[in-house]
Design a protein around this motif. Structure first.
Motif, PDB file in Angstrom:
ATOM      1  N   ALA A 106      58.829  58.793  46.898  1.00 27.56           N
ATOM      2  CA  ALA A 106      58.358  58.143  48.119  1.00 27.56           C
ATOM      3  C   ALA A 106      57.980  56.691  47.848  1.00 27.56           C
ATOM      4  CB  ALA A 106      57.166  58.904  48.680  1.00 27.56           C
ATOM      5  N   ASN A 108      55.416  55.161  48.677  1.00 31.82           N
ATOM      6  CA  ASN A 108      53.997  55.005  48.323  1.00 31.82           C
ATOM      7  C   ASN A 108      53.726  55.404  46.865  1.00 31.82           C
ATOM      8  OD1 ASN A 108      53.944  57.787  48.261  1.00 31.82           O
ATOM      9  ND2 ASN A 108      52.810  58.028  50.177  1.00 31.82           N
ATOM     10  N   SER A 110      54.463  58.298  45.368  1.00 35.75           N
ATOM     11  CA  SER A 110      54.329  59.730  45.078  1.00 35.75           C
ATOM     12  C   SER A 110      55.709  60.342  44.823  1.00 35.75           C
ATOM     13  CB  SER A 110      53.609  60.446  46.218  1.00 35.75           C
ATOM     14  OG  SER A 110      54.436  60.534  47.339  1.00 35.75           O
ATOM     15  N   LEU A 142      53.487  68.123  45.695  1.00 38.34           N
ATOM     16  CA  LEU A 142      53.343  66.672  45.850  1.00 38.34           C
ATOM     17  C   LEU A 142      52.512  66.127  44.693  1.00 38.34           C
ATOM     18  CD1 LEU A 142      53.562  64.032  47.612  1.00 38.34           C
ATOM     19  CD2 LEU A 142      51.373  64.715  48.596  1.00 38.34           C
TER      20      LEU A 142
END
Ligand SMILES: *[C@@H]1O[C@H](CO)[C@@H](O)[C@H](O)[C@H]1NC(C)=O
Ligand SMILES: *[C@@H]1O[C@H](CO)[C@@H](O)[C@H](O)[C@H]1NC(C)=O
Ligand SMILES: *[C@@H]1O[C@H](CO)[C@@H](O)[C@H](O)[C@H]1NC(C)=O
Ligand SMILES: *[C@@H]1O[C@H](CO)[C@@H](O)[C@H](O)[C@H]1NC(C)=O
Length: 195
Positions: A106, A108, A110, A142
């Motif tokens: 991702a 961001n 992650s 996650l």
């Protein structure tokens, strides 16, 4: 190394799960592609310890975890863990866990692992009423962030931090060539045996 990074970028962007992969000092010094393994590097994905077709395992010599990430944004994980309970020192719980599916990097920072539905785990707790059983495992995982550093002695090390920021055991690169089962669902969940 540069060539391999470029190959990874090109093939990754061709896939349906294409993500923006960041190659910078904060994120990684080498590609995340390959088979990674923690500790003594005894645990590995692929056919050595997990038999997802009949949902069995054989035991690695040492505990640890192994992740394989492929350029097509497919992953596989194998974990061999032992949990001890201070109140019952003779009753360690043993967990063998396998799954595979797709992963996303991702923007961001992650990393998200989404299994494809044929994962399984074996739990052995010699002192529990159900002392040894196999169950389906299909949890989406996650990790808040990840980084790859190149250690002067150990080479590339993949660090992942759990959703709450706690560090996973660092993993070293076992093989740059992904060692994993085919990138497809191997069994139907309904076929899972329980012993
Ligand atoms: C499960 O599959 C593996 C790999 O094919 C095989 O070696 C093993 O004997 C099988 N185990 C059972 C219980 O069928
Ligand atoms: C240890 O076992 C007891 C009794 O089963 C349980 O209540 C406790 O939560 C366990 N502790 C850990 C850390 O798992
Ligand atoms: C980061 O992105 C992932 C995937 O889109 C999302 O699940 C996660 O909640 C995001 N984390 C934060 C802290 O926003
Ligand atoms: C496994 O989890 C994925 C992601 O949450 C979901 O799409 C899929 O339907 C699940 N498969 C099974 C068999 O539960």
């Amino acid at each position: 190394m540069l060539l391999r990074s470029l190959v990874f970028l090109v093939s990754a962007s061709a896939s349906a799960f294409a993500q923006q992969i960041v190659y910078d000092v904060a994120h990684n010094t080498t590609p995340i592609e390959g088979t990674w393994s923690s500790g003594s590097m005894n645990v590995t994905t692929g056919t050595t310890y997990a038999n997802p077709n009949n949902k069995t395992f054989s035991y690695p010599t040492n505990t640890g975890q192994s992740f394989t990430n492929e350029a097509t944004m497919w992953f596989e994980v194998l974990r061999f863990r032992m949990y001890s309970n201070g109140s019952y020192p003779n009753c360690p719980t043993i967990v063998l866990n396998w799954s595979h599916g797709t992963f996303q990097l991702a923007s961001n920072g992650s990393i998200l692992f989404t299994p494809v539905g044929d994962g399984y785990q074996q739990i052995q707790d010699p002192c529990a009423a159900r002392s040894d059983f196999v169950e389906d495992y299909n949890d989406t995982e996650l990790y808040q962030s990840w980084q790859i550093f190149t250690d002067p002695t150990d080479g590339p090390k993949l660090h992942m931090f759990a959703f709450d920021g706690s560090p996973e055991p660092p993993m070293r690169l076992l093989s740059a060539m992904p060692n994993m089962y085919p990138n497809q669902r191997l069994t139907n969940a309904s076929q899972s045996p329980t012993t």
